[in-house]
Write a protein that holds these residues in place. Structure first.
Motif, PDB file in Angstrom:
ATOM      1  N   ARG A   1      28.827  34.382  14.890  1.00  0.00           N
ATOM      2  CA  ARG A   1      28.489  34.573  13.469  1.00  0.00           C
ATOM      3  C   ARG A   1      28.195  33.259  12.749  1.00  0.00           C
ATOM      4  N   ASN A   2      27.234  32.508  13.204  1.00  0.00           N
ATOM      5  CA  ASN A   2      26.880  31.218  12.609  1.00  0.00           C
ATOM      6  C   ASN A   2      28.032  30.215  12.677  1.00  0.00           C
ATOM      7  N   GLY A   3      28.818  30.314  13.685  1.00  0.00           N
ATOM      8  CA  GLY A   3      29.919  29.386  13.911  1.00  0.00           C
ATOM      9  C   GLY A   3      30.174  29.321  15.403  1.00  0.00           C
ATOM     10  N   ASP A   4      31.421  29.048  15.785  1.00  0.00           N
ATOM     11  CA  ASP A   4      31.732  29.056  17.207  1.00  0.00           C
ATOM     12  C   ASP A   4      33.124  29.607  17.476  1.00  0.00           C
ATOM     13  N   ILE A   5      33.311  29.925  18.742  1.00  0.00           N
ATOM     14  CA  ILE A   5      34.578  30.466  19.212  1.00  0.00           C
ATOM     15  C   ILE A   5      34.882  29.807  20.556  1.00  0.00           C
ATOM     16  N   ASP A   6      36.155  29.514  20.800  1.00  0.00           N
ATOM     17  CA  ASP A   6      36.538  29.000  22.110  1.00  0.00           C
ATOM     18  C   ASP A   6      37.898  29.567  22.501  1.00  0.00           C
ATOM     19  N   ALA A   7      38.216  29.449  23.768  1.00  0.00           N
ATOM     20  CA  ALA A   7      39.450  30.029  24.291  1.00  0.00           C
ATOM     21  C   ALA A   7      40.061  29.097  25.321  1.00  0.00           C
ATOM     22  N   LYS A   8      41.369  29.252  25.511  1.00  0.00           N
ATOM     23  CA  LYS A   8      42.054  28.559  26.594  1.00  0.00           C
ATOM     24  C   LYS A   8      43.258  29.391  27.001  1.00  0.00           C
ATOM     25  N   THR A   9      43.647  29.225  28.245  1.00  0.00           N
ATOM     26  CA  THR A   9      44.791  29.971  28.757  1.00  0.00           C
ATOM     27  C   THR A   9      45.595  29.109  29.715  1.00  0.00           C
ATOM     28  N   TYR A  10      46.902  29.334  29.696  1.00  0.00           N
ATOM     29  CA  TYR A  10      47.843  28.694  30.610  1.00  0.00           C
ATOM     30  C   TYR A  10      48.569  29.831  31.321  1.00  0.00           C
ATOM     31  N   GLY A  11      48.673  29.785  32.630  1.00  0.00           N
ATOM     32  CA  GLY A  11      49.330  30.884  33.324  1.00  0.00           C
ATOM     33  C   GLY A  11      50.192  30.431  34.480  1.00  0.00           C
ATOM     34  N   ALA A  12      51.198  31.237  34.796  1.00  0.00           N
ATOM     35  CA  ALA A  12      52.059  31.031  35.963  1.00  0.00           C
ATOM     36  C   ALA A  12      52.179  32.384  36.666  1.00  0.00           C
ATOM     37  N   TYR A  13      51.942  32.393  37.979  1.00  0.00           N
ATOM     38  CA  TYR A  13      51.829  33.647  38.708  1.00  0.00           C
ATOM     39  C   TYR A  13      52.551  33.596  40.046  1.00  0.00           C
ATOM     40  N   GLY A  14      52.968  34.760  40.508  1.00  0.00           N
ATOM     41  CA  GLY A  14      53.343  34.969  41.895  1.00  0.00           C
ATOM     42  C   GLY A  14      52.097  35.494  42.588  1.00  0.00           C
ATOM     43  N   THR A  15      51.835  35.064  43.812  1.00  0.00           N
ATOM     44  CA  THR A  15      50.606  35.462  44.498  1.00  0.00           C
ATOM     45  C   THR A  15      50.912  36.153  45.822  1.00  0.00           C
ATOM     46  N   TYR A  16      49.978  36.994  46.225  1.00  0.00           N
ATOM     47  CA  TYR A  16      50.026  37.635  47.533  1.00  0.00           C
ATOM     48  C   TYR A  16      48.634  37.547  48.143  1.00  0.00           C
ATOM     49  N   ARG A  17      48.564  37.137  49.397  1.00  0.00           N
ATOM     50  CA  ARG A  17      47.288  37.062  50.127  1.00  0.00           C
ATOM     51  C   ARG A  17      47.353  37.942  51.366  1.00  0.00           C
ATOM     52  N   TYR A  18      46.264  38.632  51.601  1.00  0.00           N
ATOM     53  CA  TYR A  18      46.112  39.397  52.827  1.00  0.00           C
ATOM     54  C   TYR A  18      44.928  38.810  53.578  1.00  0.00           C
ATOM     55  N   ALA A  19      45.166  38.251  54.746  1.00  0.00           N
ATOM     56  CA  ALA A  19      44.099  37.664  55.561  1.00  0.00           C
ATOM     57  C   ALA A  19      43.507  38.749  56.451  1.00  0.00           C
ATOM     58  N   PHE A  20      42.192  38.925  56.380  1.00  0.00           N
ATOM     59  CA  PHE A  20      41.519  39.872  57.248  1.00  0.00           C
ATOM     60  C   PHE A  20      41.506  39.300  58.663  1.00  0.00           C
ATOM     61  N   PRO A  21      41.896  40.105  59.645  1.00  0.00           N
ATOM     62  CA  PRO A  21      42.012  39.598  61.026  1.00  0.00           C
ATOM     63  C   PRO A  21      40.707  39.008  61.569  1.00  0.00           C
ATOM     64  N   ASN A  22      40.848  37.933  62.300  1.00  0.00           N
ATOM     65  CA  ASN A  22      39.739  37.272  63.013  1.00  0.00           C
ATOM     66  C   ASN A  22      38.614  36.775  62.114  1.00  0.00           C
ATOM     67  N   THR A  23      38.911  36.516  60.851  1.00  0.00           N
ATOM     68  CA  THR A  23      37.927  35.943  59.922  1.00  0.00           C
ATOM     69  C   THR A  23      38.649  34.939  59.042  1.00  0.00           C
ATOM     70  N   GLY A  24      37.911  34.186  58.270  1.00  0.00           N
ATOM     71  CA  GLY A  24      38.497  33.298  57.276  1.00  0.00           C
ATOM     72  C   GLY A  24      38.640  33.993  55.933  1.00  0.00           C
ATOM     73  N   LEU A  25      38.273  35.261  55.851  1.00  0.00           N
ATOM     74  CA  LEU A  25      38.265  36.022  54.601  1.00  0.00           C
ATOM     75  C   LEU A  25      39.664  36.511  54.244  1.00  0.00           C
ATOM     76  N   TYR A  26      40.010  36.461  52.946  1.00  0.00           N
ATOM     77  CA  TYR A  26      41.292  36.989  52.488  1.00  0.00           C
ATOM     78  C   TYR A  26      41.149  37.605  51.100  1.00  0.00           C
ATOM     79  N   ALA A  27      42.012  38.570  50.831  1.00  0.00           N
ATOM     80  CA  ALA A  27      42.116  39.175  49.499  1.00  0.00           C
ATOM     81  C   ALA A  27      43.342  38.572  48.829  1.00  0.00           C
ATOM     82  N   LYS A  28      43.273  38.411  47.509  1.00  0.00           N
ATOM     83  CA  LYS A  28      44.370  37.775  46.786  1.00  0.00           C
ATOM     84  C   LYS A  28      44.693  38.590  45.544  1.00  0.00           C
ATOM     85  N   GLY A  29      45.971  38.758  45.300  1.00  0.00           N
ATOM     86  CA  GLY A  29      46.440  39.376  44.068  1.00  0.00           C
ATOM     87  C   GLY A  29      47.432  38.446  43.410  1.00  0.00           C
TER      88      GLY A  29
END
Length: 179
Positions: free
Chosen positions: A84-112
Motif C-alpha cells: 500500500r505505497n509503503g513496505d512490509i518485512d518479516a523475520k522469524t527465530y525458531g527452535a525445533y526438534g527434527t526427524y529425518r527418514y532416509a530413503f534406502p540406497n539413495t541420498g534422498l531424505y524426508a524431514k519433519g
C-alpha cells in the motif's frame, strides 16, 4: 532488509560454509553426533491483505543425535516488500526438534520439524498524507516438512515448507555443511 544487514548475513553465511570440515558421524554403538550449519533463501507467505510476499534470507544450524533425530535453530529475515505505497518485512527465530527418514540406497531424505517460532511482521504505508506503521509479534507452535539430498557425507541441500503460526508461512531452499 537494509543493504548492510544483507551484506553481513551473506558474509556470516559464507564464512560458515567455507569452514573445512570432516564428517563426525559414526552412527553405531560408538555414535558421535553430527553438527551442521547452513544458509537458506525463499519467500514468506504473510497473511496481510494487499502485501507482496517478501523474499526471505536465513541461517540455520543443528545437531543430529543419530541418523533420525536431532535439533535445529534458525533465523530468517526478509527484504522490504511493497505494501500500500509503503513496505512490509518479516523475520522469524525458531527452535525445533527434527526427524529425518532416509530413503534406502539413495541420498534422498524426508524431514519433519516441530518446535516454537517467534515471527515479527512490521510495515508502514500511506493513507492520504498520513504515514501509518504497524507491527505484529507472534510466538507460537511451528513446524515444517521438507525434502533433502545428501550430496556427500559433508554437504546436503534441502527444500522446506514451514508453518510459523496463524499469520505466516515460509518456503525455502537451502544448503548445509556437516562437520
Amino acid at each position: 532488509m537494509k543493504t548492510l544487514q544483507k551484506t553481513l548475513l551473506a558474509l556470516a553465511a559464507g564464512s560458515l560454509l567455507s569452514v573445512s570440515a570432516q564428517a563426525a558421524v559414526s552412527y553405531g554403538n560408538g555414535y558421535t553426533g553430527q553438527p551442521y550449519v547452513g544458509v537458506k533463501v525463499g519467500q514468506f507467505d504473510l497473511d496481510v491483505n494487499g502485501a507482496d510476499d517478501p523474499t526471505a534470507y536465513g541461517v540455520y544450524g543443528g545437531y543430529n543425535f543419530d541418523p533420525n533425530f536431532g535439533i535445529e535453530a534458525e533465523y530468517v529475515g526478509s527484504d522490504d516488500a511493497d505494501y500500500r505505497n509503503g513496505d512490509i518485512d518479516a523475520k522469524t527465530y525458531g527452535a525445533y526438534g527434527t526427524y529425518r527418514y532416509a530413503f534406502p540406497n539413495t541420498g534422498l531424505y524426508a524431514k519433519g520439524k516441530l518446535g516454537v517460532a517467534k515471527t515479527e511482521v512490521e510495515g508502514d504505508y500511506t493513507v492520504g498524507t498520513n504515514r501509518v506503521s504497524f507491527s505484529d509479534d507472534d510466538t507460537s507452535l511451528a513446524g515444517g516438512v521438507g525434502l533433502g539430498y545428501s550430496v556427500n557425507p559433508d554437504f546436503s541441500v534441502e527444500a522446506e515448507y514451514d508453518v510459523l503460526g496463524s499469520d505466516a508461512d515460509l518456503m525455502t531452499v537451502g544448503a548445509h555443511l556437516k562437520f
